[in-house]
Design an enzyme around this catalytic site. Sequence first.
Site, mmCIF file in Angstrom:
data_model
loop_
_atom_site.group_PDB
_atom_site.id
_atom_site.type_symbol
_atom_site.label_atom_id
_atom_site.label_comp_id
_atom_site.label_asym_id
_atom_site.label_seq_id
_atom_site.Cartn_x
_atom_site.Cartn_y
_atom_site.Cartn_z
ATOM 1 N N ASN A 1 1.962 -5.379 -2.320
ATOM 2 C CA ASN A 1 0.843 -5.522 -1.398
ATOM 3 C C ASN A 1 1.250 -6.313 -0.161
ATOM 4 O O ASN A 1 2.165 -7.127 -0.201
ATOM 5 C CB ASN A 1 -0.352 -6.193 -2.095
ATOM 6 N N HIS B 1 7.138 -5.231 0.264
ATOM 7 C CA HIS B 1 6.824 -4.355 1.395
ATOM 8 C C HIS B 1 6.363 -5.111 2.637
ATOM 9 O O HIS B 1 5.718 -4.553 3.504
ATOM 10 C CB HIS B 1 5.741 -3.336 0.981
#
Length: 259
Positions: free
Chosen positions: A112, A129
Site C-alpha cells: 500500500n 510500492h
Amino acid sequence: MSNESHISLPTELVALLRDARRIAVLTGAGVSAESGIPTFRDALTGYWSKFRPEELATPEAFAADPAKVARWYDERRRLCLACEPNAGHRALAAMQRHARAGGRRFELITQNIDRLHQAAGGDDVIELHGTLLAWRCTACGESCEERGPAFETYPPACVACGQARRPSVVWFGEVLPAEALQRAAEAAMACDVFLSIGTSGVVYPAAGLIDAALAGGARVVEINVEPTANSARYDFSIQGPAGVVLPMLAREMGVESEV
Ligand code: BV8
Ligand code: ZN
C-alpha cells in the site's frame, strides 16, 4: 462484537502466533478498505471508471498524459490524507510493539502507498510500492512530502527546477526499491509465521513472498474477505474483514490492552 460471531480463529494458529520468534506480515489494499480507500481491484469510480488502474499506473501513461495521471494520483493522495487508520492497522501496530517488547521480531511489509500503517503506529514499515505522499521531480530528483490541498497545476512543478513532478510510487513495469525488496524477501524467508492480509496476490514480485516464506519453512496464513487464487497454498485461510479479524487475533495473542 457481532461482526466477530461468524469468524473462528483456529487454536493452533493462536498458539503459533503466541510462540513465534519472528513474524512477517504482507498487506495489500484490503487492509485499507475499511478506512475508506478503494482496493485496487474495486471498480474505479466516477471519471476514472473508464480506465483500468493498470492503464494509469504506468510510466507510459504518465509520459503520454502527465496531467491526467498526476490528477488521478493527486485525488488518491487527498483521499488518503482524509482517511484514518482502521482497527486492523492499529492491531498490527500493537502486535508489533508487543512482539518487540518480548524480544521477538515483527516485520510489516506493505504494497500500500497510503502510509496508514505508519499513521497507526507501525514502525519501520517496508513499503514495496513507495508512497503517494511523496512526489519527486522527473528531472532533478528533488523529492518532497505533499500533505497540502490539491496541486495548482498538473503535473505539479518542481520547486527547484520547474520540471514535472511524479508520485514516488512504483508503477507497473518499474522495479521495486531494491532495499525494500531485499528486506521483505529476507523477512519472509526467515520468519516462523507469514501473514498475508488483504491482498489478491496477483502483483509480483510482492505476491512471490509467500514462496520465500514456504521455502524458509514458515507456516503461512491468509486473511481476506474472500478466498483468493492462492488460498489453497496457505496453512490457514481466515475469511473476514481485516479490521475485525486482526483485533481478534491481537486479543488472543494477549495484546488486547493496546488495540
Ligand atoms: C516489476 C503502486 C520488474 C501504484 C502498484 C510486463 C511488464 C513488466 C512487468 C510485468 C509485466 N507483466 C507482469 C508484470 C509484473 C507486474 C505484475 O505483477 N503485473 C500483474 C498485474 C500481473 N509487476 C510489476 O510491473 C512490478 N515491477 O515486475 O519490475 C520488471 C520491470 C520491467 C520489466 C519486467 C519486469 C511493479 C508492481 C507494482 C505496481 N504498483 N502500486 C498504485 O498504487 O497506483 S501495485 C497495486 O496492486 C497496489 O500497490 C496494490 O496494493 C497492488 C496489489 O493489489 P492488492 O493490494 O492485492 O489489491 P487488490 O485490490 O488486488 O486486492 C485487494 C484484496 O483485499 C482482495 O483480495 C479483496 O478480497 C481483499 N479485501 C477487500 N476488503 C478487505 C479485504 N481483505 C481483508 N479485509 C477487508 N476489509
Ligand atoms: Zn527538479
